[in-house]
Design an enzyme around this catalytic site. Sequence first.
Site, PDB file in Angstrom:
ATOM      1  CG  ASP A  61      -2.338   0.389   1.049  1.00 18.61           C
ATOM      2  OD1 ASP A  61      -2.763   0.522  -0.267  1.00 18.61           O
ATOM      3  OD2 ASP A  61      -3.247   0.740   1.615  1.00 18.61           O
TER       4      ASP A  61
ATOM      5  CG  ASP B  63      -7.989   0.301   3.077  1.00 22.75           C
ATOM      6  OD1 ASP B  63      -6.967  -0.156   3.140  1.00 22.75           O
ATOM      7  OD2 ASP B  63      -8.519   1.297   2.383  1.00 22.75           O
TER       8      ASP B  63
END
Length: 481
Positions: free
Chosen positions: A336, A396
């Site tokens: 990420d 997420d």
Amino acid sequence: LSQVAGDEGILHASGSGLPPGTKDYCIIYNSKWTSLPKSLDNATFRTLENLTSTVLCSSSEVPSGIMKDKAVVVMRGNCTFLEKARIAQSLGAKMLLVASKSRLSSISDNKTDFEDVTLPVALIRYNDIVDMQLTLGNEVNVTLYSPPLPEFDYSMVVIFLIAVSTVALGGYWSGVAELENLKAIANPGERETRRKKEENVTFTPLTVIFFVAICCVMLVLLYFFYKWLVYVIISVFCLASAMSLYNCLAALLGEIPFGQCRITCCNKTIEVRLIFLAMFCAAAAVVWAVFRNEDRWAWILQDILGVAFCLNFIKTLKMPNFKSCVILLGLLLLYDVFFVFITPFITKNGASIMVEVAAGPFGNSEKLPVVVRVPRLEHSASTLCDLPFSLLGFGDIIVPGLLVAYCRRFDVQTSSSSVYYISCTIAYAVGMVLTFVVLALMKMGQPALLYLVPCTLITSSLVAWRRKEMKKFWKGSSYQV
């Protein structure tokens, strides 16, 4: 010469009826050419003169004196904004609106060319001018202002509730499945039946590394071949979300002891209500696919399908031990951060690959259905212009959710009164709040895993260390391995 970009503002229109009707419309203006008031209280109203029959490329196109002290709206034509503005100003206009039948775009031009232009110039949709005449009448007073964007939007609260409830519910559902497994192991008569129903997939450390590698390759392929692969992702999402929605609702139906009528086909029996449920889930996915670009309401259906997908993923994919959780969350955290913060130094346009793919590179109108999205709720120019959304990626939710699910299963295995599950869920909520705080301070998109992963991993480790169960928590149950 420096190039300047466009800004979003609001045109506030007031009719002459009793009581006077009012309505707001989106405008695009350039703050380097002229500044607009920050609030309606400081704005000056002007009578609107509708001259959309002309493009105002020559002063001879309009009668003398018709623009005196008025706000004038003309059509976008072959001449530049600068030429229109100079003509309108020379004829006494106090405000120039340029109506566009195409999509509103940023107004850019050389700053120094507009030094002699004092009246505000703004771009507005032609359909809004037509709506203004139909809604407020022919005599309309207008003014322009540009309120600052709100620091906090309540859509973040909705995103927070969706994310935390999905993670908590997914972890709880995984714990219920784990309890049924333990009962089946203790009862040999139920073992074979349970084995047929079991649809879980267990991640090993090697599988985790392979999974992260696939994520990296897929993201890079999407960056270079977006306009083709986006439709593949949409198709996969429709199929996976329909199946996930079916699994979630079927689990709820299983708790309802009514309507269990069955039919027999090909030596198999199936409940009629499950057939209708499958048809409903398939229809929901098809409706979303057809109307996915209807921003006014399609986001609701996308969020429902997305939450079902995340719940089913968290429940189905099992992490065998805390070691695998650390490897998965750690690698995806690096993934990420790399694709958000590092890739801008590699790409030609200086944009991160993650942001480009999420927004649709090269202005592609199709968006990837891999986010929970909620429209911004605070009134601002942005909500009028393009209905912006607050976004949270499925990853997420799913990635920390797998750790929460493991904590819940470990609670079931050790009869620890849900201490791991509750503490990890609270840590996830704290990580989400921290993400929103940094987002508000930095005013740019954030890799949420940068805050969620440390919060959940550190909290789970501290609980295991405090309870003197770290070794068992790290290695997991022997029967799972």
